[in-house]
Scaffold this motif. Structure first.
Motif, PDB file in Angstrom:
ATOM      1  N   PRO A 442      44.546  47.174  14.177  1.00  0.00           N
ATOM      2  CA  PRO A 442      44.747  46.477  15.771  1.00  0.00           C
ATOM      3  C   PRO A 442      44.966  47.626  16.884  1.00  0.00           C
ATOM      4  O   PRO A 442      44.374  46.937  17.763  1.00  0.00           O
ATOM      5  CB  PRO A 442      46.167  46.023  15.535  1.00  0.00           C
ATOM      6  N   GLN A 445      41.056  47.672  17.505  1.00  0.00           N
ATOM      7  CA  GLN A 445      40.601  46.606  18.039  1.00  0.00           C
ATOM      8  C   GLN A 445      40.720  46.582  19.599  1.00  0.00           C
ATOM      9  O   GLN A 445      40.006  45.881  20.330  1.00  0.00           O
ATOM     10  CB  GLN A 445      41.166  45.216  17.126  1.00  0.00           C
ATOM     11  N   ALA A 446      42.234  46.653  19.898  1.00  0.00           N
ATOM     12  CA  ALA A 446      42.557  46.725  21.223  1.00  0.00           C
ATOM     13  C   ALA A 446      41.557  47.696  22.238  1.00  0.00           C
ATOM     14  O   ALA A 446      41.066  47.388  23.233  1.00  0.00           O
ATOM     15  CB  ALA A 446      43.888  46.934  21.444  1.00  0.00           C
ATOM     16  N   ARG A 449      38.123  46.078  22.654  1.00  0.00           N
ATOM     17  CA  ARG A 449      38.277  45.090  23.606  1.00  0.00           C
ATOM     18  C   ARG A 449      38.297  45.576  24.914  1.00  0.00           C
ATOM     19  O   ARG A 449      37.725  44.911  25.846  1.00  0.00           O
ATOM     20  CB  ARG A 449      39.422  44.026  23.262  1.00  0.00           C
TER      21      ARG A 449
END
Length: 783
Positions: A442, A445-446, A449
């Motif tokens: 996570p 992924q953050a 992004r």
């Protein structure tokens, strides 16, 4: 001291010759005076054959013969090829003729064969064979085929439903009635092929002096081929020798017995000359068996904590025009959809529909990739709706080690209760999660992004039944020169079978691995066998090799003890010699002992001594051996093009005790590449008239090195209690869960846009279409 071979990363014996271009494939078999064959294939998906005019082809230079079904010997011209897997639930027990006598049922079905002095002449003459066809109505889509008014795939059929069976246990309707949550989805998995590097090839020669018909075939199942050929030709089986030399990949495509394998030997008999046929790639697209096309509707019932209460649904299987392996695919898929999970109630209605496309038979995974795709994608969507983390959702529902042996409730394909005999499913998933850095994703992924990159992670689990019977055998004999001759009915399609068997024999018998000489896939070398399918070689042939090795070792000990005047428990066997444990430790080599075991003319053996140092053993698997594993994929999606880049792929794989970890790694890597192809690229496409649209690699895409990340493989070794060496199958596992994991990762990457994917292959066009429908291109983040 002897080196332990079992469990070692021994370099494959097969590789030096293959890497140097010195492999011996069927096309390398040079037969003096050989003639070459070219098949005339139907351009229609369904038609009656009114007449075949061969005169123009016969008149071509170099042409020796043009044969149709009426010209084939024995029962071959009139009888269909035997079904390898008959089953009373099959309503349409339909297999091909060697050459179609009166009706063709798919584009590419063989109707005649041209024999000429070279392939060029045969090709030219084949184009001049005039076949007068009367086209018949065509059914292309299995969804249309099951409708009451659908045209029959064969003109004599009342309908196209080849099989209609319901599998299950418990009371799923009651489970669904009391469920807090019900999630239902529809899934579709493409039709594709195995696409081995070496296409199908057959050569045959009849020796009039011995009466032996020798057939070389790029097959996974030479002993099955020998038996079928004997039936079709009405010959004694001992007069047929079938050999599978080096085989350049099979993936299930080379397991069935094909019409061409019947025709080429028949022509060699008719003409009295050696004959060879090598399939070109277009023929492979047109006539080699394919798989995967299934449509699922699947629903899961859950309580508030995410525990599975029941599973129910339906599955429609495309069978193609013929069923060479019967109904194994829907039965395997129906059992595999349960996964490693506790599912108290289950029902699946499976329908198999015939149509006018290339016949369906197992391709690597054999129904399991479809089933795993359906259940794993369904669980992803269920976890999302219940707002439970995906891996945790799976963990809550896994069969625990303390529940082993665990019986889900189904009767397996072999007629016995389906039983998970061992394994630690939660530990396997936990190992994959740790190796993949899943818990840290996570944050990664953050960060991605924030940079405008869309990455995602996906997880998928599977359980696979491997090692099917009925048996495989191994014969071991110590020869007078000290070599250990090993013969077996097992075959190789590139998976290192020769090396694995040599490791077992060297370890159990006590010889150097260099002394082991292995003969595979030759019906003259070993009388009975079944070959390579169902991830069974290590289990069936490996267990036989284990038993035969120990029996020969005992004979070595007894003979050496007698010769050295010592009790048997004073003899050690290693490094291809028997040595006394005490005194000045006299020893005898295997060669010396083998010559003693031959005896001398006119001299009786001592009481209790038998001739030779040899043994033959057969292993009969009592049931499935279940391997299992977890795949975790990371992917990045380019929003503007829909292109997918796979960043990482992690596998935790339990195939029991490992004979050679390096070989198992290779099998997992290769299977994962196969699964990635299924997920993103491969799709056999047909038009409405069942004409194939993908007949070259320009149209049918395969993954190449840049598209396949290196796999990190973690081995979980829980020994299989059902066989003496503790092994489970490994050849198909990589291909089974990888599509589900890859498409799960893509969906996760695009989660900000709320898109959902329930089919494969997932092409860039489909991704862009889904994003457009979701309005992704109207949002600033997609700029």
């Amino acid at each position: 001291m002897g080196v332990k071979q079992f469990g070692a990363r021994v370099t494959r014996f097969e590789d030096p010759a293959l890497l140097a271009g010195r492999g011996r494939f069927v096309d390398d078999v040079q037969l003096p005076g050989v003639l070459h064959a070219c098949f005339v294939r139907s351009p229609f998906a369904h038609a009656k054959i009114k007449s075949i005019d061969t005169a123009a082809a016969q008149a071509m230079p170099g042409v020796r013969a043009v044969l149709t079904a009426a010209d084939l010997p024995g029962a071959m011209g009139r009888d269909r090829i035997p079904n390898l897997m008959p089953n009373p639930v099959i309503k349409i027990m339909r297999t091909q003729h060697a050459l179609a006598p009166d009706e063709v049922c798919f584009v590419g079905q063989a109707v005649a064969v041209v024999i000429a002095e070279n392939r060029y002449q045969a090709e030219d003459a084949a184009a001049l064979v005039q076949v007068d066809y009367d086209p018949l109505p065509v059914v292309e889509d299995c969804r249309e085929a099951v409708k009451p008014d659908a045209p029959p795939a064969h003109s004599d059929l009342a309908d196209n439903i080849a099989c209609d069976v319901t599998m299950g246990y418990g009371d799923p309707d009651q489970a669904f009635a009391g469920a807090a949550h019900v999630i239902e989805r529809q899934f579709w998995m493409h039709r594709g092929g195995g696409m081995p590097m070496e296409t199908r090839t057959v050569a045959a020669r009849h020796d009039p002096l011995t009466g032996v018909l020798t057939v070389w075939s790029a097959t996974q199942t030479p002993h099955l081929g020998q038996r079928i050929l004997a039936d079709l030709l009405s010959r004694d089986i001992e007069t047929i020798r079938m050999i599978a030399p080096d085989v350049g990949g099979g993936f299930g495509v080379k397991a069935p017995f094909y019409p061409e394998e019947a025709v080429i030997p028949a022509v060699a008999l008719v003409l009295g000359c050696p004959v060879k046929w090598s399939e070109d790639r277009r023929e492979n697209f047109l006539s080699a068996t394919q798989e995967r096309d299934q449509y699922w509707t699947l629903a899961v019932a859950l309580d508030d904590e995410g525990k599975i209460l029941g599973l129910r649904g339906s599955m429609l299987q495309d069978a193609g025009a013929f069923m060479p392996w019967g109904m194994v695919l829907p039965f395997i898929a129906g059992a595999t959809v349960l996964g490693p999970y506790v599912i108290p109630h289950f029902r699946l209605k499976a329908i198999v529909a015939a149509n006018n496309k290339v016949p369906i038979a197992p391709v690597r995974g054999a129904g399991r990739p479809q089933a795993v795709f359906a259940i794993e994608r369904l669980l992803d969507h269920a976890a999302r709706e219940l707002k439970i983390e995906r891996a945790e959702f799976r963990r809550r529902n896994m069969v625990r080690p303390d529940q082993m042996p665990y019986q889900p409730g189904l009767v397996a394909r072999d007629g016995k209760a389906m039983t998970f005999d061992g394994g630690d499913f939660p530990a396997g998933q936990a190992a994959a999660i740790k190796a993949a850095g899943y818990d840290d994703f996570p944050a990664r992924q953050a960060a991605a992004r924030a940079q405008g990159r869309y990455i995602g992670i996906g997880v998928a689990n599977y359980v696979e039944g491997t090692g099917l019977g009925p048996y495989e055998g191994v014969s071991i004999r110590i020869t007078p020169n000290g070599k250990v001759a090993v013969a077996t009915g097992a075959t190789s399609q590139g998976q290192g079978t020769r090396t694995s068997l040599a490791q077992i024999v060297a370890d159990r018998l006590g010889c150097t691995i260099e002394d082991v000489v292995v003969t595979l896939a030759d019906t003259a070398g070993f009388p009975m066998g079944f070959g390579a399918f169902a991830s069974r070689q290590a289990i069936a042939a490996g267990s036989s090799a284990h038993t035969a090795s120990l029996e020969v070792r005992e004979k070595v000990v007894q003979l050496a003890a007698r010769a050295l005047g010592l009790p048997p428990d004073e003899i050690d066997v290693e490094d291809s010699r028997a040595t006394a444990r005490s005194g000045n430790k006299p020893s005898l080599t295997f060669g010396e002992l083998a010559r003693m075991a031959q005896g001398m003319p006119g001299v009786s053996f001592p009481e209790g001594q038998a001739a030779g140092l040899e043994s033959t053993a057969y292993y009969y698997p009592p049931s499935y051996a279940f391997c299992n594993g977890t795949h975790i994929a990371e992917a990045e999606v380019d929003l503007s093009t829909g292109a997918v880049t796979l960043l990482r792929h992690t596998v935790a794989h339990d195939s029991g005790t490992l004979i050679n970890p390096m070989i198992v790694d290779g099998q997992v890597h290769g299977g994962t590449a196969h699964g990635i192809g299924n997920a993103l690229f491969e799709h056999m496409m047909f038009d409405a008239d069942a004409n194939p649209l993908t007949t070259t690699f320009q149209d049918y895409l395969l993954p190449t090195a840049p598209e396949v990340p290196m796999c990190e493989v973690v081995h979980i070794e829980t020994p299989n209690p059902l066989n003496p060496i503790g092994v489970k199958g490994a050849g198909e596992g990589g291909a089974i869960p990888s599509p589900a994991a890859v498409i799960s990762a893509i969906e996760d990457a695009l989660s900000p846009f709320g898109v959902s994917f329930t089919e494969m292959p997932l092409t860039p066009e489909k991704i862009v279409a889904a994003l457009r429908e979701a309005g992704a291109y109207d949002k600033p983040t997609a700029a």
